[in-house]
Scaffold this active site. Sequence first.
Site, PDB file in Angstrom:
ATOM      1  N   HIS A 110       0.839  -1.214   0.000  1.00  0.00           N
ATOM      2  CA  HIS A 110       0.000   0.000   0.000  1.00  0.00           C
ATOM      3  C   HIS A 110       0.871   1.260   0.000  1.00  0.00           C
ATOM      4  CE1 HIS A 110      -3.412  -2.562   1.949  1.00  0.00           C
ATOM      5  NE2 HIS A 110      -3.105  -2.950   0.728  1.00  0.00           N
ATOM      6  N   HIS A 131      -9.418  -1.573  -4.818  1.00  0.00           N
ATOM      7  CA  HIS A 131      -8.298  -1.967  -3.953  1.00  0.00           C
ATOM      8  C   HIS A 131      -7.346  -2.902  -4.703  1.00  0.00           C
ATOM      9  CE1 HIS A 131      -6.031  -2.349  -0.289  1.00  0.00           C
ATOM     10  NE2 HIS A 131      -5.835  -3.601  -0.668  1.00  0.00           N
ATOM     11  N   ASP A 167      -3.336  -2.388  -5.015  1.00  0.00           N
ATOM     12  CA  ASP A 167      -2.314  -3.416  -4.778  1.00  0.00           C
ATOM     13  C   ASP A 167      -1.453  -3.640  -6.034  1.00  0.00           C
ATOM     14  OD1 ASP A 167      -2.926  -4.035  -2.148  1.00  0.00           O
ATOM     15  OD2 ASP A 167      -4.242  -5.715  -2.667  1.00  0.00           O
ATOM     16  N   HIS A 221      -1.115 -10.881  -5.463  1.00  0.00           N
ATOM     17  CA  HIS A 221       0.302 -10.514  -5.380  1.00  0.00           C
ATOM     18  C   HIS A 221       1.196 -11.486  -6.148  1.00  0.00           C
ATOM     19  CE1 HIS A 221      -0.661  -7.295  -2.725  1.00  0.00           C
ATOM     20  NE2 HIS A 221      -1.208  -8.106  -1.851  1.00  0.00           N
TER      21      HIS A 221
HETATM   22 ZN   LIG Z   1      -3.960  -4.501  -0.341  1.00  0.00          ZN
END
Ligand SMILES: [Zn+2]
Length: 280
Positions: free
Chosen positions: A75, A234, A238, A261
């Site tokens: 973040h 969001h 990310d 991720h």
């Molecule tokens: Zn996040």
Amino acid sequence: MNHFQTLKKPVYFEGIGIHTGKFSKIKISPSDISNDDINFIINNKKISLSFENIVDTKLCTTLGNDFVKVSTVEHLLSVLFSLFITNVDIYIIKGNEIPALDGSSKIFIEEICKAGLKKTALKPKIINIKNTFIFKINNSIYKISPSNKFEIICSIKTEKSNYLNKQKYKFVFSPSNYIREIAAAKTFCFLQDIKEILSSGKGLGGNLENVIIINGDEVLNPEIMTYKNECVRHKILDFLGDISFMRVYFKGKFELINPNHYANFKFCEYLLKEEVVYGG
Ligand SMILES: [Zn+2]
């Protein structure tokens, strides 16, 4: 944006880490060397922002080596990337995680802007996407195609929630659009996954104030939300934090389905292959 910027003075953040649940404190300082990049300083050891220092991508991005590590860097990195901030050292003063704050990037931006920013002599590198490519890994899909802007379109396809299946967001990258459209988007998780996350030793600092909890087609705590389509926003937040490791910007359209991720970094590896980036 023609030039990178850096901080006018150091800025501090503290609070619990979303995964460790432990108190952490960090300081972000403009670095002494004018052409230095972004570094994390943990126990006097410098960990640079490079792919080889990524040690874990499950639920969050963790950087480090055999001796030191810091988790949930995405973040803060998303803010630095989106505001074209470089030449900073991020000191991990207490704990080994970046503070969760409200689960979004909003407070990082507010405090960084209060500290003030100044132009550096450095200019960002921009890569033009020349052809269309599709990259798939597990259930994540990344399609890139030419555009005269840096656009990111994100959607989610899951059996767990029709509420999420209906979310789609198109973001045209710029610092002001990021502040307005992305920065306040909080992290989220499924109610049914919480037990497993906690038993894996993660999510220990998550609560009803900093995580949007999804139960099927219902949100348990809608009062903490800022936007419609907040969950896919969001995911874009990310994604920007993860692609910041490439240290480049783009002119191109990025269509993401189910980014996470692990997949984001695999996508970066794919993207950095010369023939993809330069249209081979
Ligand atoms: Zn996040």
